[in-house]
Design a protein around this motif. Sequence first.
Motif, PDB file in Angstrom:
ATOM      1  N   ILE A  61      71.331  49.333   7.203  1.00 27.65           N
ATOM      2  CA  ILE A  61      70.541  48.199   6.710  1.00 27.65           C
ATOM      3  C   ILE A  61      69.922  48.625   5.388  1.00 27.65           C
ATOM      4  CG2 ILE A  61      68.544  46.722   7.149  1.00 27.65           C
ATOM      5  CD1 ILE A  61      69.268  46.920  10.128  1.00 27.65           C
ATOM      6  N   VAL A  62      70.266  47.897   4.319  1.00 29.11           N
ATOM      7  CA  VAL A  62      69.781  48.278   2.991  1.00 29.11           C
ATOM      8  C   VAL A  62      68.654  47.390   2.501  1.00 29.11           C
ATOM      9  CG1 VAL A  62      71.872  49.479   2.280  1.00 29.11           C
ATOM     10  CG2 VAL A  62      71.677  47.038   1.870  1.00 29.11           C
ATOM     11  N   SER A  63      68.530  46.172   3.014  1.00 26.34           N
ATOM     12  CA  SER A  63      67.392  45.332   2.625  1.00 26.34           C
ATOM     13  C   SER A  63      67.237  44.178   3.599  1.00 26.34           C
ATOM     14  CB  SER A  63      67.534  44.816   1.196  1.00 26.34           C
ATOM     15  OG  SER A  63      68.550  43.856   1.117  1.00 26.34           O
ATOM     16  N   LYS A  64      66.041  43.586   3.554  1.00 34.62           N
ATOM     17  CA  LYS A  64      65.719  42.407   4.350  1.00 34.62           C
ATOM     18  C   LYS A  64      64.953  41.471   3.427  1.00 34.62           C
ATOM     19  CE  LYS A  64      63.091  44.010   7.585  1.00 34.62           C
ATOM     20  NZ  LYS A  64      62.377  44.280   8.846  1.00 34.62           N
ATOM     21  N   ARG A  65      65.130  40.166   3.642  1.00 32.01           N
ATOM     22  CA  ARG A  65      64.348  39.204   2.860  1.00 32.01           C
ATOM     23  C   ARG A  65      64.122  37.940   3.670  1.00 32.01           C
ATOM     24  NH1 ARG A  65      66.745  34.797   0.119  1.00 32.01           N
ATOM     25  NH2 ARG A  65      68.993  34.737   0.411  1.00 32.01           N
ATOM     26  N   MET A  66      63.066  37.207   3.264  1.00 25.79           N
ATOM     27  CA  MET A  66      62.733  35.930   3.873  1.00 25.79           C
ATOM     28  C   MET A  66      62.867  34.845   2.817  1.00 25.79           C
ATOM     29  SD  MET A  66      59.289  36.733   6.050  1.00 25.79           S
ATOM     30  CE  MET A  66      58.359  37.156   4.595  1.00 25.79           C
ATOM     31  N   ASP A  67      63.303  33.672   3.235  1.00 26.72           N
ATOM     32  CA  ASP A  67      63.379  32.505   2.360  1.00 26.72           C
ATOM     33  C   ASP A  67      62.605  31.389   3.045  1.00 26.72           C
ATOM     34  OD1 ASP A  67      64.052  30.527   0.552  1.00 26.72           O
ATOM     35  OD2 ASP A  67      66.096  30.279   1.302  1.00 26.72           O
ATOM     36  N   VAL A  68      61.415  31.069   2.506  1.00 29.19           N
ATOM     37  CA  VAL A  68      60.562  30.029   3.087  1.00 29.19           C
ATOM     38  C   VAL A  68      60.808  28.738   2.326  1.00 29.19           C
ATOM     39  CG1 VAL A  68      58.210  29.331   3.651  1.00 29.19           C
ATOM     40  CG2 VAL A  68      58.836  31.754   3.686  1.00 29.19           C
ATOM     41  N   ARG A  69      61.153  27.692   3.048  1.00 25.36           N
ATOM     42  CA  ARG A  69      61.408  26.386   2.445  1.00 25.36           C
ATOM     43  C   ARG A  69      60.368  25.398   2.955  1.00 25.36           C
ATOM     44  NH1 ARG A  69      67.992  26.309   2.903  1.00 25.36           N
ATOM     45  NH2 ARG A  69      68.259  28.312   1.868  1.00 25.36           N
ATOM     46  N   HIS A  70      59.691  24.736   2.018  1.00 23.09           N
ATOM     47  CA  HIS A  70      58.642  23.777   2.345  1.00 23.09           C
ATOM     48  C   HIS A  70      59.159  22.358   2.159  1.00 23.09           C
ATOM     49  CE1 HIS A  70      55.558  26.882   2.458  1.00 23.09           C
ATOM     50  NE2 HIS A  70      56.123  27.393   1.383  1.00 23.09           N
ATOM     51  N   HIS A  71      58.738  21.489   3.038  1.00 21.96           N
ATOM     52  CA  HIS A  71      59.069  20.067   2.951  1.00 21.96           C
ATOM     53  C   HIS A  71      57.777  19.288   3.149  1.00 21.96           C
ATOM     54  CE1 HIS A  71      63.241  21.283   3.393  1.00 21.96           C
ATOM     55  NE2 HIS A  71      62.868  22.014   4.418  1.00 21.96           N
ATOM     56  N   SER A  72      57.536  18.300   2.312  1.00 24.77           N
ATOM     57  CA  SER A  72      56.347  17.490   2.504  1.00 24.77           C
ATOM     58  C   SER A  72      56.652  16.045   2.156  1.00 24.77           C
ATOM     59  CB  SER A  72      55.186  18.006   1.654  1.00 24.77           C
ATOM     60  OG  SER A  72      55.509  17.933   0.288  1.00 24.77           O
ATOM     61  N   ASN A  73      55.921  15.157   2.810  1.00 21.82           N
ATOM     62  CA  ASN A  73      56.038  13.723   2.585  1.00 21.82           C
ATOM     63  C   ASN A  73      54.634  13.149   2.659  1.00 21.82           C
ATOM     64  OD1 ASN A  73      56.744  11.085   2.386  1.00 21.82           O
ATOM     65  ND2 ASN A  73      57.682  10.937   4.402  1.00 21.82           N
ATOM     66  N   MET A  74      54.155  12.613   1.553  1.00 17.26           N
ATOM     67  CA  MET A  74      52.809  12.061   1.532  1.00 17.26           C
ATOM     68  C   MET A  74      52.856  10.602   1.091  1.00 17.26           C
ATOM     69  SD  MET A  74      50.622  15.089  -0.144  1.00 17.26           S
ATOM     70  CE  MET A  74      50.822  16.761   0.387  1.00 17.26           C
ATOM     71  N   ASN A  75      52.153   9.767   1.822  1.00 20.42           N
ATOM     72  CA  ASN A  75      51.981   8.372   1.410  1.00 20.42           C
ATOM     73  C   ASN A  75      50.535   7.975   1.675  1.00 20.42           C
ATOM     74  OD1 ASN A  75      51.823   7.755   4.165  1.00 20.42           O
ATOM     75  ND2 ASN A  75      54.025   7.383   4.297  1.00 20.42           N
ATOM     76  N   ASP A  76      50.214   6.704   1.558  1.00 22.50           N
ATOM     77  CA  ASP A  76      48.821   6.260   1.667  1.00 22.50           C
ATOM     78  C   ASP A  76      48.207   6.523   3.048  1.00 22.50           C
ATOM     79  OD1 ASP A  76      48.884   5.441  -0.921  1.00 22.50           O
ATOM     80  OD2 ASP A  76      49.396   3.361  -0.448  1.00 22.50           O
ATOM     81  N   ASN A  78      49.716   8.448   5.809  1.00 28.28           N
ATOM     82  CA  ASN A  78      50.056   9.695   6.493  1.00 28.28           C
ATOM     83  C   ASN A  78      50.476  10.759   5.488  1.00 28.28           C
ATOM     84  OD1 ASN A  78      49.802   8.433   9.049  1.00 28.28           O
ATOM     85  ND2 ASN A  78      51.839   7.573   8.804  1.00 28.28           N
ATOM     86  N   SER A  79      50.295  11.994   5.896  1.00 25.68           N
ATOM     87  CA  SER A  79      50.895  13.086   5.142  1.00 25.68           C
ATOM     88  C   SER A  79      51.564  14.008   6.148  1.00 25.68           C
ATOM     89  CB  SER A  79      49.855  13.829   4.314  1.00 25.68           C
ATOM     90  OG  SER A  79      48.956  14.511   5.150  1.00 25.68           O
ATOM     91  N   PHE A  80      52.724  14.466   5.798  1.00 28.14           N
ATOM     92  CA  PHE A  80      53.511  15.296   6.686  1.00 28.14           C
ATOM     93  C   PHE A  80      54.006  16.487   5.885  1.00 28.14           C
ATOM     94  CE2 PHE A  80      57.739  16.490   8.200  1.00 28.14           C
ATOM     95  CZ  PHE A  80      57.426  16.891   9.484  1.00 28.14           C
ATOM     96  N   SER A  81      53.831  17.663   6.425  1.00 28.85           N
ATOM     97  CA  SER A  81      54.282  18.867   5.745  1.00 28.85           C
ATOM     98  C   SER A  81      54.857  19.822   6.774  1.00 28.85           C
ATOM     99  CB  SER A  81      53.121  19.523   5.009  1.00 28.85           C
ATOM    100  OG  SER A  81      53.542  20.689   4.372  1.00 28.85           O
ATOM    101  N   SER A  82      55.944  20.468   6.426  1.00 36.17           N
ATOM    102  CA  SER A  82      56.533  21.451   7.321  1.00 36.17           C
ATOM    103  C   SER A  82      57.198  22.536   6.488  1.00 36.17           C
ATOM    104  CB  SER A  82      57.556  20.803   8.257  1.00 36.17           C
ATOM    105  OG  SER A  82      58.675  20.369   7.518  1.00 36.17           O
ATOM    106  N   SER A  83      57.454  23.648   7.128  1.00 37.00           N
ATOM    107  CA  SER A  83      58.177  24.718   6.451  1.00 37.00           C
ATOM    108  C   SER A  83      59.089  25.401   7.460  1.00 37.00           C
ATOM    109  CB  SER A  83      57.214  25.728   5.824  1.00 37.00           C
ATOM    110  OG  SER A  83      56.496  26.399   6.827  1.00 37.00           O
ATOM    111  N   HIS A  84      60.105  26.039   6.954  1.00 40.17           N
ATOM    112  CA  HIS A  84      61.032  26.787   7.785  1.00 40.17           C
ATOM    113  C   HIS A  84      61.345  28.087   7.075  1.00 40.17           C
ATOM    114  CE1 HIS A  84      64.669  28.004   9.895  1.00 40.17           C
ATOM    115  NE2 HIS A  84      64.227  27.258  10.890  1.00 40.17           N
ATOM    116  N   THR A  85      61.347  29.185   7.819  1.00 39.93           N
ATOM    117  CA  THR A  85      61.632  30.486   7.243  1.00 39.93           C
ATOM    118  C   THR A  85      63.001  30.957   7.714  1.00 39.93           C
ATOM    119  OG1 THR A  85      59.279  31.011   7.266  1.00 39.93           O
ATOM    120  CG2 THR A  85      60.808  32.851   6.974  1.00 39.93           C
TER     121      THR A  85
END
Length: 142
Positions: A61-76, A78-85
């Motif tokens: 094993i020579v390296s490890k990495r994380m990729d965090v992706r954010h998703h959000s939806n905001m309107n008058d 409701n607001s919704f936000s999520s992320s996945h790693t």
Amino acid sequence: MVTGFDGFGGSPFGGIDHFMFSAVPVIIGIIFVAVIITLIVNGAKYVKNATSEKESNYVRIVSKRMDVRHHSNMNDQNSFSSSHTYYYITLQFENGQRKEYLDVKNLYGLVAEGDEGYAAIQGDWIVAFERSVPQAERSSRF
């Protein structure tokens, strides 16, 4: 003779209503097709990896990495936000070749850079890792 909008010589929006009724459906259609194509491509990748044969190789094993992706939806209202790693582990094979694999079995926290052992690889996924104990450590443990 009546011409234009209510007989006053044209649309009060300067032709924008024509654009909205002709171009907007085309743009929505293009976005819909792009989403469908993305789903098909991602589904094909998943099927390819899921149906690939597992192969076991001795690796480091020579390296490890994380990729965090954010998703959000905001309107008058409701607001919704999520992320996945997504977790990736880069392996180096005995011939010197290196390749990064998606960790689909939660190995990321169980391995460290420099670990050597046998990795089970399925397509673009790493699905198992069995660390080998170096000869010097084996003899001192007993």
